[in-house]
Design an enzyme around this catalytic site. Structure first.
Site, PDB file in Angstrom:
ATOM      1  N   GLY A   7      45.470 -23.211  36.606  1.00  0.00           N
ATOM      2  CA  GLY A   7      44.105 -22.812  36.271  1.00  0.00           C
ATOM      3  C   GLY A   7      43.926 -22.851  34.769  1.00  0.00           C
ATOM      4  O   GLY A   7      44.861 -23.146  34.023  1.00  0.00           O
ATOM      5  N   ALA A   9      42.832 -21.299  30.905  1.00  0.00           N
ATOM      6  CA  ALA A   9      43.281 -20.161  30.106  1.00  0.00           C
ATOM      7  C   ALA A   9      42.540 -18.905  30.553  1.00  0.00           C
ATOM      8  O   ALA A   9      41.332 -18.936  30.784  1.00  0.00           O
ATOM      9  CB  ALA A   9      43.018 -20.429  28.623  1.00  0.00           C
ATOM     10  N   ARG A  10      43.281 -17.819  30.693  1.00  0.00           N
ATOM     11  CA  ARG A  10      42.729 -16.510  31.078  1.00  0.00           C
ATOM     12  C   ARG A  10      41.998 -16.551  32.416  1.00  0.00           C
ATOM     13  O   ARG A  10      41.033 -15.835  32.640  1.00  0.00           O
ATOM     14  CB  ARG A  10      41.800 -15.971  29.988  1.00  0.00           C
ATOM     15  CG  ARG A  10      42.494 -15.705  28.672  1.00  0.00           C
ATOM     16  CD  ARG A  10      43.452 -14.539  28.814  1.00  0.00           C
ATOM     17  NE  ARG A  10      44.077 -14.206  27.554  1.00  0.00           N
ATOM     18  CZ  ARG A  10      45.380 -14.291  27.348  1.00  0.00           C
ATOM     19  NH1 ARG A  10      46.187 -14.700  28.291  1.00  0.00           N
ATOM     20  NH2 ARG A  10      45.882 -13.932  26.189  1.00  0.00           N
ATOM     21  N   LYS A  13      46.035 -16.565  36.302  1.00  0.00           N
ATOM     22  CA  LYS A  13      47.256 -17.180  36.833  1.00  0.00           C
ATOM     23  C   LYS A  13      48.434 -16.220  36.813  1.00  0.00           C
ATOM     24  O   LYS A  13      49.115 -16.020  37.829  1.00  0.00           O
ATOM     25  CB  LYS A  13      47.640 -18.432  36.022  1.00  0.00           C
ATOM     26  CG  LYS A  13      46.631 -19.511  35.976  1.00  0.00           C
ATOM     27  CD  LYS A  13      47.073 -20.665  35.084  1.00  0.00           C
ATOM     28  CE  LYS A  13      47.392 -20.284  33.674  1.00  0.00           C
ATOM     29  NZ  LYS A  13      46.265 -19.867  32.853  1.00  0.00           N
ATOM     30  N   HIS A  52      51.762 -10.021  28.068  1.00  0.00           N
ATOM     31  CA  HIS A  52      52.391 -10.450  29.327  1.00  0.00           C
ATOM     32  C   HIS A  52      53.559  -9.540  29.682  1.00  0.00           C
ATOM     33  O   HIS A  52      53.717  -9.134  30.838  1.00  0.00           O
ATOM     34  CB  HIS A  52      52.855 -11.906  29.228  1.00  0.00           C
ATOM     35  CG  HIS A  52      51.769 -12.890  29.489  1.00  0.00           C
ATOM     36  ND1 HIS A  52      51.542 -13.433  30.718  1.00  0.00           N
ATOM     37  CD2 HIS A  52      50.832 -13.423  28.661  1.00  0.00           C
ATOM     38  CE1 HIS A  52      50.514 -14.272  30.659  1.00  0.00           C
ATOM     39  NE2 HIS A  52      50.071 -14.280  29.416  1.00  0.00           N
ATOM     40  N   ARG A  56      54.502  -6.631  33.265  1.00  0.00           N
ATOM     41  CA  ARG A  56      55.585  -6.870  34.226  1.00  0.00           C
ATOM     42  C   ARG A  56      56.432  -5.617  34.406  1.00  0.00           C
ATOM     43  O   ARG A  56      56.653  -4.867  33.443  1.00  0.00           O
ATOM     44  CB  ARG A  56      56.478  -8.012  33.737  1.00  0.00           C
ATOM     45  CG  ARG A  56      55.795  -9.354  33.705  1.00  0.00           C
ATOM     46  CD  ARG A  56      56.778 -10.475  33.490  1.00  0.00           C
ATOM     47  NE  ARG A  56      57.428 -10.428  32.203  1.00  0.00           N
ATOM     48  CZ  ARG A  56      57.146 -11.232  31.182  1.00  0.00           C
ATOM     49  NH1 ARG A  56      56.213 -12.148  31.288  1.00  0.00           N
ATOM     50  NH2 ARG A  56      57.800 -11.127  30.055  1.00  0.00           N
TER      51      ARG A  56
END
Length: 173
Positions: A7, A9-10, A13, A52, A56
């Site tokens: 997909g 950017a932003r 995904k 990111h 997580r």
């Protein structure tokens, strides 16, 4: 199961990939390994990487690998370990402009069919806009498109994300 999530950017995904990895982990009690291909060149990129990482779970193992993705996948793939690669586009850039792109691409494509564990690859759709100026930019867009075309037949599931919504392009049961 091998998956490709692509997909713009932003587009959502990484969030989708993380949700799928977390769901897999909860169902199997398996291990998740994240292969991050970005390098923190400048404050803006360091902030993106930190964003990111903050999303997580701490229990997920992180491997930073801007190059040699095929070898790393072959080394770490196991039946009870899901590997999530974030992202193919940065890896392609690293190999195309600082490595041996044809060899790196071939190593990745050769490694994929033999991987015993689940895999989620994240990549950007970069060729849906105007044709970029400059030979290097056009080559990057072309190589990104060709890479995803070569990966798709090797994947069990291919998902396009738009506005945070998944659109399943391929799903094998």
């Amino acid at each position: 199961m091998k998956q490709l999530i692509t997909g713009g950017a932003r587009s959502g995904k990484s969030a989708l990939a993380q949700a799928r990895a977390l769901e897999w982990q909860q169902q199997t009690d398996g291990k998740v390994v994240v292969i991050a291909t970005a390098t923190a060149e400048g404050q803006e990129m360091a902030q993106r990487i930190a964003h990111h990482q903050s999303r997580r779970p701490n229990s997920w193992q992180l491997l930073e690998a801007p190059r040699n993705l095929g070898d790393l996948l072959a080394k770490h793939s196991q039946p009870n370990t899901l590997i999530m690669v974030d992202c193919l586009t940065l890896w392609l850039s690293n190999e195309l402009f600082g490595g041996d792109w044809p060899m790196a691409k071939e190593a990745l494509l050769d490694a994929l069919p033999g991987l015993p564990g689940p895999l989620i690859l994240i990549g950007n759709e970069v060729g849906q806009g105007v044709v970029p100026l400059g030979e290097g930019n056009r080559r990057f867009v072309d190589e990104c498109g060709w890479l995803q075309q070569h990966l798709s037949p090797l994947m069990d599931r291919v998902t396009l994300t738009l506005a945070g919504l998944p659109l399943e392009l391929k799903e094998c049961s």
